[in-house]
Design a protein around this motif. Structure first.
Motif, PDB file in Angstrom:
ATOM      1  N   ALA A  91     136.523  79.121 101.965  1.00 64.61           N
ATOM      2  CA  ALA A  91     135.806  79.737 103.055  1.00 64.61           C
ATOM      3  C   ALA A  91     134.298  79.607 103.025  1.00 64.61           C
ATOM      4  CB  ALA A  91     136.460  81.021 103.763  1.00 64.61           C
ATOM      5  N   LEU A  92     133.990  79.697 101.760  1.00 68.47           N
ATOM      6  CA  LEU A  92     132.390  79.728 101.564  1.00 68.47           C
ATOM      7  C   LEU A  92     131.730  78.505 101.335  1.00 68.47           C
ATOM      8  CD1 LEU A  92     132.216  82.561  98.753  1.00 68.47           C
ATOM      9  CD2 LEU A  92     132.001  82.879 101.194  1.00 68.47           C
ATOM     10  N   TYR A  95     130.175  76.931 104.701  1.00 72.49           N
ATOM     11  CA  TYR A  95     129.364  78.070 105.410  1.00 72.49           C
ATOM     12  C   TYR A  95     127.798  77.553 105.691  1.00 72.49           C
ATOM     13  CZ  TYR A  95     127.216  82.305 106.616  1.00 72.49           C
ATOM     14  OH  TYR A  95     126.488  83.698 107.368  1.00 72.49           O
TER      15      TYR A  95
ATOM     16  N   GLY B  86     138.298  82.780 111.996  1.00 74.90           N
ATOM     17  CA  GLY B  86     137.627  81.369 111.559  1.00 74.90           C
ATOM     18  C   GLY B  86     137.764  81.481 110.371  1.00 74.90           C
ATOM     19  N   ASN B  87     136.915  80.596 109.683  1.00 75.34           N
ATOM     20  CA  ASN B  87     136.834  80.224 108.441  1.00 75.34           C
ATOM     21  C   ASN B  87     136.994  81.558 107.287  1.00 75.34           C
ATOM     22  OD1 ASN B  87     136.662  77.580 107.645  1.00 75.34           O
ATOM     23  ND2 ASN B  87     134.603  77.421 108.100  1.00 75.34           N
ATOM     24  N   LEU B  88     135.937  82.385 107.779  1.00 76.17           N
ATOM     25  CA  LEU B  88     135.876  83.595 106.813  1.00 76.17           C
ATOM     26  C   LEU B  88     136.972  84.441 107.268  1.00 76.17           C
ATOM     27  CD1 LEU B  88     134.488  84.983 104.522  1.00 76.17           C
ATOM     28  CD2 LEU B  88     133.030  86.167 106.019  1.00 76.17           C
ATOM     29  N   ASP B 110     140.760  87.469 118.553  1.00 71.77           N
ATOM     30  CA  ASP B 110     139.773  86.273 118.842  1.00 71.77           C
ATOM     31  C   ASP B 110     139.561  85.933 120.215  1.00 71.77           C
ATOM     32  OD1 ASP B 110     138.889  83.308 118.426  1.00 71.77           O
ATOM     33  OD2 ASP B 110     138.938  84.066 116.361  1.00 71.77           O
ATOM     34  N   SER B 111     138.763  85.141 120.528  1.00 75.79           N
ATOM     35  CA  SER B 111     138.327  84.970 122.040  1.00 75.79           C
ATOM     36  C   SER B 111     138.596  83.390 122.414  1.00 75.79           C
ATOM     37  CB  SER B 111     136.804  85.025 122.137  1.00 75.79           C
ATOM     38  OG  SER B 111     135.816  84.110 121.533  1.00 75.79           O
ATOM     39  N   LYS B 115     143.286  79.683 119.848  1.00 76.78           N
ATOM     40  CA  LYS B 115     143.772  80.458 118.782  1.00 76.78           C
ATOM     41  C   LYS B 115     144.795  81.646 119.328  1.00 76.78           C
ATOM     42  CE  LYS B 115     139.968  79.321 115.574  1.00 76.78           C
ATOM     43  NZ  LYS B 115     138.791  79.718 114.910  1.00 76.78           N
ATOM     44  N   THR B 146     134.248  89.597 111.826  1.00 71.52           N
ATOM     45  CA  THR B 146     134.029  88.011 111.289  1.00 71.52           C
ATOM     46  C   THR B 146     133.709  87.027 112.362  1.00 71.52           C
ATOM     47  OG1 THR B 146     136.145  87.330 110.894  1.00 71.52           O
ATOM     48  CG2 THR B 146     134.803  88.030 108.993  1.00 71.52           C
ATOM     49  N   VAL B 147     132.985  87.528 113.539  1.00 68.78           N
ATOM     50  CA  VAL B 147     132.459  86.519 114.634  1.00 68.78           C
ATOM     51  C   VAL B 147     130.962  86.105 114.372  1.00 68.78           C
ATOM     52  CG1 VAL B 147     134.183  87.754 116.143  1.00 68.78           C
ATOM     53  CG2 VAL B 147     131.564  88.478 115.817  1.00 68.78           C
ATOM     54  N   PRO B 151     127.824  86.671 119.470  1.00 68.06           N
ATOM     55  CA  PRO B 151     128.732  87.754 120.127  1.00 68.06           C
ATOM     56  C   PRO B 151     128.795  89.068 119.300  1.00 68.06           C
ATOM     57  CG  PRO B 151     130.092  86.049 119.051  1.00 68.06           C
ATOM     58  CD  PRO B 151     128.737  85.719 118.864  1.00 68.06           C
ATOM     59  N   VAL B 155     130.956  92.338 120.876  1.00 72.56           N
ATOM     60  CA  VAL B 155     132.139  92.548 120.255  1.00 72.56           C
ATOM     61  C   VAL B 155     132.169  93.791 119.826  1.00 72.56           C
ATOM     62  CG1 VAL B 155     133.846  91.945 118.666  1.00 72.56           C
ATOM     63  CG2 VAL B 155     132.851  90.148 119.660  1.00 72.56           C
ATOM     64  N   PHE B 170     130.213  91.165 109.004  1.00 74.82           N
ATOM     65  CA  PHE B 170     129.706  89.805 108.098  1.00 74.82           C
ATOM     66  C   PHE B 170     128.899  89.157 108.747  1.00 74.82           C
ATOM     67  CE2 PHE B 170     132.361  89.826 104.075  1.00 74.82           C
ATOM     68  CZ  PHE B 170     133.711  90.806 104.445  1.00 74.82           C
ATOM     69  N   ALA B 171     128.831  89.320 109.936  1.00 73.81           N
ATOM     70  CA  ALA B 171     127.669  88.678 110.688  1.00 73.81           C
ATOM     71  C   ALA B 171     126.335  88.938 110.216  1.00 73.81           C
ATOM     72  CB  ALA B 171     127.858  88.623 112.317  1.00 73.81           C
ATOM     73  N   PRO B 172     125.445  87.847 110.214  1.00 77.40           N
ATOM     74  CA  PRO B 172     124.164  88.158 109.532  1.00 77.40           C
ATOM     75  C   PRO B 172     123.248  88.714 110.571  1.00 77.40           C
ATOM     76  CG  PRO B 172     124.342  85.696 109.859  1.00 77.40           C
ATOM     77  CD  PRO B 172     125.591  86.333 110.362  1.00 77.40           C
TER      78      PRO B 172
HETATM   79  N1  LIG Z   1     132.419  81.399 106.358  1.00 78.53           N
HETATM   80  C1  LIG Z   1     131.774  81.896 105.394  1.00 78.53           C
HETATM   81  O1  LIG Z   1     131.699  81.885 103.993  1.00 78.53           O
HETATM   82  C2  LIG Z   1     130.752  83.039 105.852  1.00 78.53           C
HETATM   83  C3  LIG Z   1     130.161  83.848 104.857  1.00 78.53           C
HETATM   84  C4  LIG Z   1     129.434  85.120 105.193  1.00 78.53           C
HETATM   85  C5  LIG Z   1     129.135  85.318 106.312  1.00 78.53           C
HETATM   86  N2  LIG Z   1     129.766  84.605 107.332  1.00 78.53           N
HETATM   87  C6  LIG Z   1     129.629  85.149 108.615  1.00 78.53           C
HETATM   88  O2  LIG Z   1     130.968  85.513 109.110  1.00 78.53           O
HETATM   89  C7  LIG Z   1     131.039  85.143 110.639  1.00 78.53           C
HETATM   90  C8  LIG Z   1     132.084  84.312 110.740  1.00 78.53           C
HETATM   91  O3  LIG Z   1     132.048  83.013 109.877  1.00 78.53           O
HETATM   92  P1  LIG Z   1     133.058  81.725 110.180  1.00 78.53           P
HETATM   93  O4  LIG Z   1     132.415  80.904 109.211  1.00 78.53           O
HETATM   94  O5  LIG Z   1     134.346  82.303 109.914  1.00 78.53           O
HETATM   95  O6  LIG Z   1     132.672  81.487 111.501  1.00 78.53           O
HETATM   96  P2  LIG Z   1     133.749  80.412 112.330  1.00 78.53           P
HETATM   97  O7  LIG Z   1     133.089  79.869 113.416  1.00 78.53           O
HETATM   98  O8  LIG Z   1     134.784  79.514 111.537  1.00 78.53           O
HETATM   99  O9  LIG Z   1     134.836  81.653 113.100  1.00 78.53           O
HETATM  100  C9  LIG Z   1     134.359  82.463 113.976  1.00 78.53           C
HETATM  101  C10 LIG Z   1     135.438  83.208 114.619  1.00 78.53           C
HETATM  102  O10 LIG Z   1     135.048  84.066 115.618  1.00 78.53           O
HETATM  103  C11 LIG Z   1     135.662  83.768 116.937  1.00 78.53           C
HETATM  104  N3  LIG Z   1     134.907  84.337 118.042  1.00 78.53           N
HETATM  105  C12 LIG Z   1     133.564  83.879 118.762  1.00 78.53           C
HETATM  106  N4  LIG Z   1     133.208  84.704 119.511  1.00 78.53           N
HETATM  107  C13 LIG Z   1     133.899  85.720 119.636  1.00 78.53           C
HETATM  108  C14 LIG Z   1     134.244  86.966 120.327  1.00 78.53           C
HETATM  109  N5  LIG Z   1     133.192  87.054 121.406  1.00 78.53           N
HETATM  110  N6  LIG Z   1     135.379  87.691 120.396  1.00 78.53           N
HETATM  111  C15 LIG Z   1     136.110  87.348 119.316  1.00 78.53           C
HETATM  112  N7  LIG Z   1     136.125  86.491 118.516  1.00 78.53           N
HETATM  113  C16 LIG Z   1     135.239  85.597 118.707  1.00 78.53           C
HETATM  114  C17 LIG Z   1     136.069  82.135 117.017  1.00 78.53           C
HETATM  115  O11 LIG Z   1     136.603  81.957 118.090  1.00 78.53           O
HETATM  116  C18 LIG Z   1     136.097  81.818 115.897  1.00 78.53           C
HETATM  117  O12 LIG Z   1     137.548  81.745 115.471  1.00 78.53           O
HETATM  118  C19 LIG Z   1     129.690  84.570 111.169  1.00 78.53           C
HETATM  119  O13 LIG Z   1     128.848  85.580 111.531  1.00 78.53           O
HETATM  120  C20 LIG Z   1     129.229  84.272 109.620  1.00 78.53           C
HETATM  121  O14 LIG Z   1     127.850  84.351 109.630  1.00 78.53           O
HETATM  122  C21 LIG Z   1     130.630  83.448 106.964  1.00 78.53           C
END
Ligand SMILES: NC(=O)c1ccc[n+]([C@@H]2O[C@H](COP(=O)([O-])OP(=O)(O)OC[C@H]3O[C@@H](n4cnc5c(N)ncnc54)[C@H](O)[C@@H]3O)[C@@H](O)[C@H]2O)c1
Ligand SMILES: NC(=O)c1ccc[n+]([C@@H]2O[C@H](COP(=O)([O-])OP(=O)(O)OC[C@H]3O[C@@H](n4cnc5c(N)ncnc54)[C@H](O)[C@@H]3O)[C@@H](O)[C@H]2O)c1
Lengths: 205, 205
Positions: A91-92, A95, B86-88, B110-111, B115, B146-147, B151, B155, B170-172
């Motif tokens: 997952a990382l 990113y 999502g990914n995380l 999720d929204s 999904k 983890t959105v 949003p 949320v 986890f959102a920055p």
């Molecule tokens: N992927 C990583 O390794 C990682 C690491 C650190 C931080 N983050 C942070 O974590 C968050 C998620 O990252 P990601 O890579 O999984 O992103 P992603 O885009 O893969 O997943 C985000 C998910 O959130 C959902 N979403 C969006 N708006 C929404 C809402 N209003 N209500 C409910 N669900 C909603 C999307 O449909 C999607 O499934 C981000 O803020 C990112 O900055 C991610």
């Protein structure tokens, strides 16, 4: 010696300055609203690093952002090795949030023969035993560790031997390193335990 | 008021006690070796919560572990909602490390219409707009967020309205909440920036 919490807050001031790019000058009060710290705390933190801004006038957004980037060392690009391409590691890798601040995951490592040689988000998964060779002359100093607890210490020793100087560890076990090596631990279960402490405290008070 | 760092360390003492289950009694010096804190810090931290152990004899491993579990509120089971699959988010759902300390991810939201209704690690992904209904009478007080950043605040407001009292974000981006709601932020980019600060400092000194 600069307190750890000051360094943690510095990055948040930087993020807030990024969000205020349209304005030219920002006061410590305005920065306080954006970051959750107090104006006094912001002024105190910045004095550790020199004279910034003009008293009574505030800080030049572009200039202060630039100076904080220099202090944190994020005014350059860092290549990052990631070890352990499992659930979390996978997952990382893709990113994008890391890239925008200059951190690029460039080398992946694992010990599972079924994963070695495969690709993850366009990057080849290397054999952890080849890490010294693969990282040779790449200048890679930072690694992210997403292996299970059991091999975490052994993998850490291999990373240090390959020239890694700083490790972001996700395994929920303590890894010990020589004094010149920096380790930061992210323990999600510990964070949840802190949240349950606060809820329990609220219930009891 | 008990310092935040004391609570952070408490969980580490708990983990160290788990690892010493074969022994009956452990001294603060032995706990210090296992956790990286000093023996004096351990004794000081524990006095915030009452009298533990016998001076000169050390702490009863089982008893102290039990007491810390009670203080942290991890002597019970907590159901956890996870928003943003999502990914995380997808990597966190199957993570067994949470279950062993009593945190069970039980409701996913999720929204994304593509999904919603699908399953992730055996759990159904619900529509975030139904969260009040889905969480009704489940006693779920903790959520993992983890959105994406955009949003995240909206949320958060929905989560609080659905009875969530504590959020692991986890959102920055900074989310603001009323005083009785607890938020902990995990910002991986901030952690890497701290590592680059330390490496840059080493280079310059
Ligand atoms: N992927 C990583 O390794 C990682 C690491 C650190 C931080 N983050 C942070 O974590 C968050 C998620 O990252 P990601 O890579 O999984 O992103 P992603 O885009 O893969 O997943 C985000 C998910 O959130 C959902 N979403 C969006 N708006 C929404 C809402 N209003 N209500 C409910 N669900 C909603 C999307 O449909 C999607 O499934 C981000 O803020 C990112 O900055 C991610
Ligand atoms: N999955 C999560 O959401 C999550 C959350 C928080 C923390 N963690 C922690 O992160 C770590 C990884 O978790 P995961 O869920 O991705 O586990 P995982 O089992 O899915 O992945 C671990 C990976 O590490 C590799 N590995 C094992 N030994 C190795 C070695 N000696 N050298 C190189 N690679 C090796 C495995 O082959 C595997 O690909 C664990 O310590 C876990 O406790 C995971």
């Amino acid at each position: 010696k600069i307190p750890t919490d000051t360094i943690k807050r510095l990055f948040r001031y930087y993020r807030a300055l990024l969000e205020s790019r349209e304005t030219k000058v920002v006061s410590s009060e305005e920065l306080a609203k954006l970051t959750g710290s107090s104006a006094a705390q912001i002024r105190k933190d910045l004095t550790y690093f020199g004279e910034f801004g003009t008293p009574g006038k505030g800080y030049n957004v572009e200039e202060l952002g630039h100076q904080i980037k220099g202090i944190l060392g994020i005014d350059r690009e860092w290549t990052v090795a990631l070890v352990g391409i499992g659930n979390l590691g996978r997952a990382l890798v893709p990113y994008q949030g890391l890239k925008s601040e200059g951190f690029r995951i460039t080398h992946l490592f694992d010990s599972d023969p079924k994963k070695i040689g495969m690709a993850c988000a366009g990057l080849k998964i290397n054999d952890i035993n080849d890490i010294k060779l693969v990282l040779h002359n790449t200048g890679t100093k930072i690694a992210i560790l997403t292996v299970p607890s059991d091999p975490a210490q052994q993998v850490t020793n291999i990373l240090i031997d390959a020239g890694i100087q700083a490790i972001l560890n996700f395994a929920p076990s303590r890894i010990s390193v020589p004094p010149e090596i920096r380790v930061l631990n992210i323990d999600i279960t510990n964070e949840l335990a802190r949240l349950s402490y606060y809820i329990t405290k609220n219930i009891n008070s």
